[in-house]
Enzyme design. Structure first.
Site, mmCIF file in Angstrom:
data_model
loop_
_atom_site.group_PDB
_atom_site.id
_atom_site.type_symbol
_atom_site.label_atom_id
_atom_site.label_comp_id
_atom_site.label_asym_id
_atom_site.label_seq_id
_atom_site.Cartn_x
_atom_site.Cartn_y
_atom_site.Cartn_z
ATOM 1 N NE ARG A 15 -2.257 -2.048 3.244
ATOM 2 C CZ ARG A 15 -2.680 -2.332 4.469
ATOM 3 N NH1 ARG A 15 -3.750 -1.745 4.941
ATOM 4 N NH2 ARG A 15 -2.039 -3.200 5.227
ATOM 5 C CD GLN A 75 7.269 -14.027 7.322
ATOM 6 O OE1 GLN A 75 7.507 -12.824 7.420
ATOM 7 N NE2 GLN A 75 6.065 -14.505 7.106
ATOM 8 C CG ASP A 103 3.150 -1.267 10.082
ATOM 9 O OD1 ASP A 103 3.047 -1.549 11.287
ATOM 10 O OD2 ASP A 103 2.309 -1.625 9.233
ATOM 11 C CE1 TYR A 340 29.303 26.055 -2.284
ATOM 12 C CE2 TYR A 340 31.155 26.402 -3.768
ATOM 13 C CZ TYR A 340 30.409 25.568 -2.953
ATOM 14 O OH TYR A 340 30.771 24.252 -2.810
ATOM 15 C CG ASN A 360 34.306 24.119 -4.504
ATOM 16 O OD1 ASN A 360 33.659 24.668 -5.391
ATOM 17 N ND2 ASN A 360 33.790 23.197 -3.716
ATOM 18 C CB ALA A 397 35.291 45.261 -5.056
#
Ligand code: UD1
Ligand code: CA
Length: 433
Positions: A15, A75, A103, A340, A360, A397
């Site tokens: 299900r 089982q 479950d 980043y 990187n 900058a």
């Protein structure tokens, strides 16, 4: 701890409509089965997990969490399918055997106390539901519990019964040994039902004690909708526990915190944050909409809308909006906007300007960026790794840092010279100056 526990986890869970075994579906970052075993270990030293469907994957996932603290039983589901088949072959060490379903991720050791205390031959969990569909119905007469009828085997009258089998039982070892071999698969699903033990034991005059349990702890997960409901309850528990431990949360219903996340000291978590995996947050402020994964954050403020990816270690640092950090160590750093920072190590007093990027990755490998103390990195700088920037450096900058090393105390600048052409605008677009 004189209790053996058997956890049924061999079923496919059709299900769920998933290629993954049901018990491996996660809530709050961990498999459903993980939560059941974790709680079981609080009350038992003899735990057997019954597996079959995707048995190697299920086993490996649980060994990762619990090592050799649990046993596995495969089982024989081809010959003995069903919950009864699952229990055949168990070798409990103790006189009482508690059977749990794989479950039911919301079960807690405390919620199982009634089974530990009971002295009946069989103790079974029941609850009343408005909509009992999907569950086995419990048929009770004036002489007590008579039997359990599975929905697929029930007639209309039985289907209308609102008392259902929650699916957790304790049996005396003698009951297990006597009745399991007597089970048949003479039913609608051609399965060996563990629930058939009840009617047989009743006939023989054994004592069957129904235990009324609450849905919140005993609800089974059979579909992805059930999974989302269980997730909400688990999230509620995790957040409540951390708030009781001193963590502040704004609009906690919008915050997601996984099992395994840790907090120390006093922190504030704003709305819509997501904190995952193996994360520790100590005396920090996590602002709205931030995502933190497998990282350590101490005495820092993060966000809003920052993304801290795995293996980052951030201390005494300010991380502002739209900053992504990955596998980096930042100590005493300010990175306020739009950056980043990946595979980086940045030291105290360093200011990372808006739009700074550690480049990187060259398309093949990842390289490190190491930045010393009191460095000023101007906005829109790209640091092409591998690169070492020593202490007390000023990077202007817009610079693209291509050298491998920038010496202590220096200025780095790489800029195309500015060219201004007077009156060009009007020549190009027309109009007059
Ligand atoms: C079972 C009960 C039902 C009860 C419900 C509560 C039976 C026959 N029915 O039905 O009365 O109301 O739980 O949730 O027991 N499993 C195995 N091997 C198998 C089949 C199942 O290990 O061959 C495991 C599953 O992985 C699962 C648990 O047993 O963890 C329950 O199986 P499931 O198929 O969900 O049983 P239900 O039909 O829900
Ligand atoms: Ca079930």
């Amino acid at each position: 701890m004189n209790l053996s526990i058997v956890i049924l986890a061999a079923g496919k869970g059709s299900r769920m409509k998933s290629s993954k075994a049901k018990v491996l579906h996660c809530i709050s970052g961990k498999e459903m089965l993980y939560f059941i075993i974790k709680e079981s270990l609080k009350i038992s030293n003899d735990i057997t997990v019954v597996i079959h469907h995707q048995k190697e994957i299920v086993k490996e996932a649980m060994i990762k969490h619990f090592g050799d603290k649990i046993n596995f039983l495969v089982q024989d589901a081809d010959n003995f399918p069903g919950t009864g088949g699952a229990v055949m072959g168990i070798k409990p060490q103790h006189e009482k055997v508690l059977v749990l379903n794989g479950d039911m991720p919301l079960i807690t050791a405390q919620a199982l106390a009634g089974f530990e205390a009971s002295t009946a031959d069989i103790t079974m969990s029941i609850f009343d539901l408005e909509d009992s569909s999907g569950y086995g119905r419990v048929i009770i007469s004036d002489k007590g519990v008579e039997r359990i009828v599975e929905e697929k085997d029930a007639n209309e009258e039985e289907k209308s019964v609102s008392t259902v089998n929650a699916g957790i039982y304790s049996f005396s070892k003698a009951v297990i040994e006597k009745y399991l071999p007597l089970l048949t698969n003479d039913n609608a699903q051609a399965e060996y039902y563990l629930t058939d033990v009840i009617a047989m034991a009743k006939k023989d005059g054994l004592i069957i004690e129904p235990l009324l349990v609450d849905e919140e702890h005993f609800k089974g997960v059979n579909s992805k909708f059930d999974l989302s409901t269980a997730e909400e309850i688990m999230q509620g528990r995790i957040k409540e526990a951390w708030m009781k431990a001193g963590v502040s949360m704004q609009l906690p219903s919008t915050i997601y915190i996984e099992e395994g996340v840790n907090f120390q000291g006093e922190s504030l978590i704003e709305n819509s944050s997501r904190i995952c995996g193996d994360t520790l947050i100590e005396n920090s402020h996590i602002k709205a909409g931030s995502v933190i994964e497998d990282s350590i954050i101490k005495n820092s403020d993060i966000g809003p809308l920052a993304h801290i990816r795995p293996h980052s270690h951030i201390q005494d640092t300010h991380i502002g909006n739209f900053v992504e950090v990955k596998k980096s160590t930042l100590k005493g750093v300010k990175a306020g906007h739009l950056s980043y920072l990946g595979d980086a190590q940045i030291d105290e007093g360093t200011n990372v300007g808006a739009g700074v990027i550690t480049c990187n990755y060259d398309g093949k490998s990842k390289y490190k960026t190491i930045i010393g103390k009191n460095v000023f990195i101007g906005s829109d700088t790209q640091l092409i790794a591998p690169v070492i920037v020593e202490d007390d450096v000023l990077i202007a900058a817009g610079t693209t840092v291509t050298s491998d090393k920038i010496e202590k105390g220096s200025l780095s600048v790489s800029r195309a010279p500015l060219k201004s052409v007077a009156g060009f605008y009007y020549k190009f677009f027309g109009g007059k100056s």
